[in-house]
Design a protein around this motif. Structure first.
Motif, PDB file in Angstrom:
ATOM      1  N   HIS A  52     -51.043  48.387  52.462  1.00 41.38           N
ATOM      2  CA  HIS A  52     -50.512  47.111  51.986  1.00 41.38           C
ATOM      3  C   HIS A  52     -48.993  47.234  51.853  1.00 41.38           C
ATOM      4  N   ASP A  54     -47.215  47.189  49.316  1.00 46.62           N
ATOM      5  CA  ASP A  54     -46.813  48.037  48.193  1.00 46.62           C
ATOM      6  C   ASP A  54     -47.097  49.515  48.430  1.00 46.62           C
ATOM      7  N   ARG A  58     -55.066  50.184  52.639  1.00 47.05           N
ATOM      8  CA  ARG A  58     -55.679  48.909  52.995  1.00 47.05           C
ATOM      9  C   ARG A  58     -56.962  49.087  53.797  1.00 47.05           C
ATOM     10  N   SER A 172     -60.192  44.483  53.656  1.00 52.58           N
ATOM     11  CA  SER A 172     -59.180  43.528  54.093  1.00 52.58           C
ATOM     12  C   SER A 172     -58.934  43.729  55.577  1.00 52.58           C
ATOM     13  N   GLU A 192     -48.477  42.161  60.239  1.00 47.31           N
ATOM     14  CA  GLU A 192     -49.709  41.392  60.438  1.00 47.31           C
ATOM     15  C   GLU A 192     -49.368  39.992  60.934  1.00 47.31           C
TER      16      GLU A 192
END
Length: 355
Positions: A52, A54, A58, A172, A192
């Protein structure tokens, strides 16, 4: 610097694709990436671990798609402005997602790196661990390679009892066409749902004495920070940086094999890091290295500041550099070709490409 966008009424990678990708900047004709541009391109599959924004984990995926190098080559890139340097080594690529996330790549990371480089992933699937319970098959199978439209329709509610309820991390699946650089590893450059790919020039004209510059020594090159701060690279500063060594068979695009070469000196990122203003994300920068004779190359901030991208050599095969090579020589690690090497280094400049 660049021409206005040219609106094209065409579908991107499919009849009614919701994920069009605009290609702009240093190309003769800006426009949307069409299916025809990728139809005959080779495809590549890779296993990747994604993070992700941060930095947290993911997902782990198998991806299938095209090399960004091949996609851009189909647009026949060429500099939009005559900057006095006739090679694309001083250009870079910025990829932007629909959420605003960006990634920067030096031209040479695409075109001089051999078989590696960033991929524009069309299809993706979750990697199912061996000890996972069998899955109930649905209309869209999460462990089969799926294009963007199918991944958009993927329903993961059946997994919620395990994923996202404290037992396991939530699932995700990235949307749209994704830009992935497998060589970066976990937490590397990833975009993405790519919306735009732009090829940029650094915007600084070359001013150099090509004939006299080839004989210069340049004892103390200038280091220039993104805020314009300048310092001289004296020997004390050079010797205080982390040492680095790189051995390779030197092979150029034009002349072929140049012999075995062991380069020793200082890690370029270690030298430049003190020039980064507090809070600067190195991945939003690129580094322009210019020689006294006007030759120059761009390196991405990711390459330089992650400790594996380049070294500033003061010795080659144990011998100090001299006339025709200057005091310092920038050597990239990992390039297949040596064309991004810069001898007779006069200036090393950090450029902030986006914020």
């Amino acid at each position: 610097m660049f021409k206005p966008l040219i609106p094209l009424l065409c579908a991107a990678l499919g009849a009614a694709a919701p994920h069009p990708v605009q290609v702009r900047g240093c190309v003769p004709r800006e426009g949307l990436l069409r299916a025809a541009a990728t139809r005959n391109l080779p495809r590549y599959r890779r296993l990747v671990k994604l993070a992700h924004a941060d930095g947290s984990y993911r997902c782990s995926l198998e991806i299938d798609g095209w090399s960004l190098r091949d996609v851009l080559a189909s647009f026949k890139p060429a500099k939009s402005t005559d900057d006095g340097f006739d090679r694309p080594l001083d250009t870079f690529i910025v990829v932007t997602g629909r959420d605003g996330r960006k990634a920067l790549f030096a031209w040479s990371e695409l075109f001089l790196a051999g078989d590696g480089g960033p991929l524009l992933a069309e299809k993706a699937r979750f990697i199912l661990p061996h000890h996972h319970d069998p899955l109930a098959r649905s209309a869209v199978d999460p462990i089969a390679l799926q294009p963007p439209a199918a991944r958009d329709a993927l329903k993961l509610e059946s997994c919620a009892s395990c994923h996202g309820q404290g037992r396991l991390l939530g699932l995700s699946m990235p949307k749209g066409l994704c830009l992935v650089f497998p060589q970066d590893g976990f937490g590397g450059r990833f975009v993405e749902d790519v919306a735009e790919v732009e090829i940029r020039q650094v915007g600084i004209p070359v001013v150099a004495d090509k004939a006299g510059g080839k004989k210069a020594l340049v004892d103390a090159p200038e280091l220039v920070g993104p805020d314009g701060a300048r310092v001289r690279l004296d020997r004390e500063r050079f010797q205080a940086a982390a040492s680095a060594r790189y051995r390779d068979a030197a092979f150029g695009e034009g002349m072929g094999y140049h012999g075995l070469r062991v380069s020793t000196g200082a890690d370029l990122g270690s030298l430049l890091k003190p020039l980064l203003p507090a809070g600067t994300d190195p991945r939003s920068t690129c580094v322009l290295v210019t020689a006294a004779d006007g030759y120059r190359s761009v390196y991405s901030g990711t390459e330089v500041f992650d400790g594996r991208g380049a070294l500033l050599a003061d010795r080659i095969n144990g011998e100090a550099l001299g006339a025709g090579s200057g005091r310092y020589h920038v050597v990239p690690r990992g390039d297949f070709y040596i064309d991004r090497d810069v001898r007779i280094v006069k200036e090393i400049r950090i450029i902030t490409a986006f914020r």
